[in-house]
Design an enzyme around this catalytic site. Structure first.
Site, PDB file in Angstrom:
ATOM      1  N   ASP A  23       0.854  -1.191   0.000  1.00  0.00           N
ATOM      2  CA  ASP A  23       0.000   0.000   0.000  1.00  0.00           C
ATOM      3  C   ASP A  23       0.890   1.242   0.000  1.00  0.00           C
ATOM      4  OD1 ASP A  23       0.931   0.318   2.618  1.00  0.00           O
ATOM      5  OD2 ASP A  23      -0.948  -0.324   3.543  1.00  0.00           O
ATOM      6  N   ALA A  24       0.310   2.391   0.131  1.00  0.00           N
ATOM      7  CA  ALA A  24       1.068   3.648   0.077  1.00  0.00           C
ATOM      8  C   ALA A  24       2.085   3.765   1.203  1.00  0.00           C
ATOM      9  CB  ALA A  24       0.105   4.840   0.117  1.00  0.00           C
TER      10      ALA A  24
END
Length: 142
Positions: A23-24
């Protein structure tokens, strides 16, 4: 081998965490662990000399029938992982694996799962007896 009889032989697959897996924040997305485990089961079979393409030509496929997973800690971008597959039980039309994902650097267990895989006819999806080549794999692991 009879139904529910343990088989043994643990297989380990090294995997590196890439940006596409995260994810980010650089943490591995939960569904990616399933991808890693699928690869380990596939390589387990390949390691034992079973050609998966031959099964497709014979109208055979394998599907996950049941899955129980526990996430214990997060894998992160650039981690080196070890993903194991161990065949622990086999029936007439199914195999059951214990699987673990650990961080290679420190051996910390990140996720563990019990995965039941059914053998099916590719064209109909109906249950089908596990081929002798797979059964011999199960028998040699005892």
């Amino acid at each position: 081998m009879t139904d529910n009889q343990a088989a043994g032989s643990r297989f380990e697959l090294p995997i590196r965490v890439y940006i596409e897996d995260t994810d980010a924040g650089g943490i591995v997305f939960h569904a990616k662990y399933l991808h890693y485990m699928e690869r380990a089961r596939t390589e387990y079979v390949r390691h034992h000399g079973i050609a998966l393409r031959a099964g497709l030509a014979d109208n055979i496929s394998y599907v996950v029938q049941r899955l129980s997973i526990h996430y214990a800690a997060a894998a992160r971008l650039d981690d080196r992982l070890s993903v194991s597959a161990e065949l622990v039980a086999c029936g007439r039309v199914w195999m059951e694996f214990d699987q673990k994902v650990t961080r290679a650097e420190d051996g910390v267990m990140l996720a563990e799962a019990r995965v039941k895989v059914a053998c099916v006819a590719l064209d109909s999806g109906r249950p089908r007896r596990i081929p002798d080549s797979i059964r011999s794999l199960v028998d040699q692991d005892q």
